[in-house]
Design a protein around this motif. Structure first.
Motif, PDB file in Angstrom:
ATOM      1  N   LYS A 104       0.825  -1.200   0.000  1.00 15.77           N
ATOM      2  CA  LYS A 104       0.000   0.000   0.000  1.00 15.77           C
ATOM      3  C   LYS A 104       0.863   1.257   0.000  1.00 15.77           C
ATOM      4  O   LYS A 104       0.614   2.213  -0.756  1.00 15.77           O
ATOM      5  N   ILE A 107       2.623   1.750  -3.467  1.00 13.77           N
ATOM      6  CA  ILE A 107       1.705   2.264  -4.491  1.00 13.77           C
ATOM      7  C   ILE A 107       1.390   3.734  -4.240  1.00 13.77           C
ATOM      8  O   ILE A 107       1.487   4.570  -5.146  1.00 13.77           O
ATOM      9  N   ASN A 108       1.013   4.071  -3.013  1.00 17.09           N
ATOM     10  CA  ASN A 108       0.650   5.454  -2.706  1.00 17.09           C
ATOM     11  C   ASN A 108       1.814   6.403  -2.920  1.00 17.09           C
ATOM     12  O   ASN A 108       1.641   7.527  -3.412  1.00 17.09           O
ATOM     13  N   ASN A 111       2.562   6.948  -6.582  1.00 19.03           N
ATOM     14  CA  ASN A 111       1.477   7.730  -7.194  1.00 19.03           C
ATOM     15  C   ASN A 111       1.347   9.132  -6.611  1.00 19.03           C
ATOM     16  O   ASN A 111       0.478   9.899  -7.022  1.00 19.03           O
ATOM     17  N   GLN A 148      -0.496  -4.470  -7.165  1.00 18.73           N
ATOM     18  CA  GLN A 148      -1.839  -4.057  -6.762  1.00 18.73           C
ATOM     19  C   GLN A 148      -2.019  -4.427  -5.293  1.00 18.73           C
ATOM     20  O   GLN A 148      -1.321  -5.266  -4.754  1.00 18.73           O
ATOM     21  N   LYS A 160     -11.086  -1.526  -0.667  1.00 16.92           N
ATOM     22  CA  LYS A 160     -10.531  -0.470  -1.503  1.00 16.92           C
ATOM     23  C   LYS A 160      -9.381  -1.017  -2.324  1.00 16.92           C
ATOM     24  O   LYS A 160      -8.518  -1.735  -1.810  1.00 16.92           O
ATOM     25  N   GLN A 161      -9.361  -0.652  -3.601  1.00 22.61           N
ATOM     26  CA  GLN A 161      -8.340  -1.135  -4.519  1.00 22.61           C
ATOM     27  C   GLN A 161      -7.262  -0.070  -4.716  1.00 22.61           C
ATOM     28  O   GLN A 161      -7.564   1.116  -4.850  1.00 22.61           O
ATOM     29  N   TYR A 162      -6.005  -0.515  -4.732  1.00 22.61           N
ATOM     30  CA  TYR A 162      -4.873   0.361  -4.998  1.00 22.61           C
ATOM     31  C   TYR A 162      -4.115  -0.195  -6.201  1.00 22.61           C
ATOM     32  O   TYR A 162      -3.815  -1.401  -6.262  1.00 22.61           O
TER      33      TYR A 162
END
Length: 541
Positions: A104, A107-108, A111, A148, A160-162
């Motif tokens: 998580k 990814i965050n 992004n 993902q 919730k999808q990341y």
């Protein structure tokens, strides 16, 4: 937490793996283990020699010696030379975000809109075997573009999808391995644990270097906690060996070095020179630097620092450190990266939040005005704040033309302590931060929000080391006149659970008692433990 195997797995060429986690066989392939074995045999004797040199040097400091610039390397400092040209992907690093290597976070952060994401296996990752394996898997997925993550549905709310943004919209990935002092106890070669940093860096390079090179993205690394040019040269040997083993051009893997130890600030030219074919910058690792100042001068009664909140970058010894770093880097054609803003947004209190963000703005304005080429933040909400300030005051990709010829910094400027006080709140706050962080770390969480600051191992080390130094300095008093002694510590430790309230709601809350006991022991020990994570590591897995 991973389970320790009853019988170790024997890999090729004298390698043993003594822990198990899902998916590790695809990570620790025979070829990957061969690379680790060859690297260990090349580097380990020299690593042990450098760690022994640290002990010898600290004994000199403990006996009253002072850090200073080296006479035997004057020719490097006064010579005319530059580091190699910087890659295009790292020309503009105005805002970098850092954090652990869980899916998580990765990814965050990629992004987030930052220029760079430093994926951290060191200060913000608790090195459980499960965390390390999952972290490497996350980064493999990130480099491949397939990573993902889904938060499971709970209490009627959907999961919730990341997922990653397109590659060209992502931050540039830089990986920070562990420092030279840390072992990876779950992997041994010829019966000796491999260095944690070599495990982290080599395994990431083995699985990702060629793909990243094809994308013109490195691979890139942050190297932590160096204390000398010889330690930098040891990394150069390791990186060169990995490149040869993987068929990469020499110098393909680029590095940034954190100047976060007091001895290293006296060898910045030398560190740049030792890594000159691949280094792209130095970073003001401010929190670890304060910790290193405390540790280096732990026996110097005249260099006791006030409580952490008063030791800001405007203090003369820290201002001198940051400005000398800028001058040194720009003289050699390298980036001078600024330090971490540890604040996180304060929800539910608009006035307090604005005060916190104002401190962030002032800190970033100080950095860009001084000549830094970029800065760090711990939370995505701080990225626009830092970016706007750097955009306004640094329209070019960097500030290499700001040479800071006005900076005249000598030894005494770098070691002069800051003035201030130790309050009751400051003492008790150090106890709380250390205990809460340590409890979370023991529970597998290496990055913890405490009182609207993102705490990691570096900030916990400040608290732990200050407590030890205050307690072992004779006749030291709080601002109200209270003697700082072990009775004061015991009261703070006894009262802490009641102050914290429902500890089950805190990260690592079930391990608060363990953390209290460990801090109590470390504080009473006659010798300061070199790193909190060394004795604490024995509790993991």
């Amino acid at each position: 937490m991973s389970a320790v195997l009853a019988h170790p797995t024997h890999g090729p060429n004298g390698v043993e793996v003594t822990a198990s986690a899902p998916g590790q066989d695809a990570l620790l392939t025979p070829a990957a283990l061969e690379l680790l074995a060859s690297l260990h045999r090349l580097i380990e004797p020299q690593r042990q020699a450098r760690l022994a040199a640290r002990i010898e040097r600290q004994a000199f400091f403990d006996a009253g010696g002072l850090a200073d610039f080296r006479e035997d390397t004057r020719g490097i400092r006064e010579g005319e030379w530059k580091v190699a040209a910087l890659p295009s992907a790292l020309q503009d690093r105005r805002v970098e975000i850092t954090g652990p290597v869980d899916p998580k976070m990765v990814i965050n952060a990629l992004n987030s809109g930052a220029k760079v994401f430093m994926a951290d296996f060191e200060d913000s990752t608790s090195p459980t075997w499960a965390n390390l394996v999952a972290g490497q898997q996350s980064l493999i997925g990130a480099v491949a573009g397939t990573l993902q993550f889904t938060v499971p549905a709970a209490n009627g709310a959907p999961g919730k999808q990341y997922a990653l943004k397109p590659f060209e919209e992502q931050a540039v990935l830089i990986v920070r391995p562990r420092g030279w002092h840390l072992d990876e106890k779950h992997v041994s070669v010829d019966g000796t644990p491999i260095a944690g940093g070599l495990f982290d860096l080599a395994l990431f390079a083995f699985h990702n270097a060629k793909l990243l090179a094809a994308k013109d993205r490195g691979p890139y690394f942050y190297l932590p906690k160096l204390q000398s040019m010889e330690e930098a040269a040891l990394w150069e040997s390791a990186l060169s060996h990995i490149e040869a083993a993987l068929g990469l051009p020499q110098g393909q893997m680029k590095v940034t070095v954190l100047i976060e130890t007091l001895p290293a600030v006296f060898e910045m030219h030398e560190i740049l020179h030792a890594l000159r074919s691949r280094i792209v910058g130095l970073n003001c690792g401010r929190w670890d630097y304060i910790f290193s100042y405390l540790k280096t001068f732990r026996r110097h009664r005249d260099k006791v620092l006030p409580e952490r909140g008063q030791v800001t970058m405007t203090q003369p010894f820290l201002k001198a450190y940051s400005e000398l770093l800028i001058q040194t880097c720009h003289q050699r054609g390298a980036h001078a990266m600024g330090g971490m803003a540890a604040q996180i947004p304060i929800s539910g209190d608009e006035a307090a939040n604005e005060q916190a963000m104002a401190r962030v703005r002032a800190d970033k304005l100080r950095e860009v005005s001084a000549g830094h080429d970029g800065t760090w933040v711990a939370h995505p909400a701080l990225i626009p704040i830092a970016r706007d300030i750097f955009d306004e005051h640094m329209p070019a990709p960097n500030q290499h033309g700001v040479l800071r010829d006005d900076v005249k910094v000598g030894r005494d400027d770098l070691i002069k302590p800051s003035l201030g006080t130790i309050t009751t709140a400051g003492f008790e706050g150090s106890v709380e931060v250390c205990v809460r962080y340590l409890a979370a770390w023991l529970d597998g969480n290496g990055c913890v929000p405490i009182h609207w600051l993102m705490e990691d191992a570096a900030t916990a080390e400040i608290s732990r080391t200050q407590l030890w130094q205050w307690l072992h300095s004779e006749n030291l008093h709080l601002a109200d006149g209270t003697l700082i002694d072990f009775a004061l510590l015991e009261r703070a430790l006894l009262n802490l659970p009641a102050r914290l309230g429902d500890t089950d709601a805190l990260p690592g809350g079930k391990r608060i008692a363990e953390a209290i006991a460990l801090l109590d022991k470390l504080s009473h020990d006659d010798e300061l433990a070199e790193f909190l994570t060394l004795p604490a590591y024995e509790y993991l897995d």
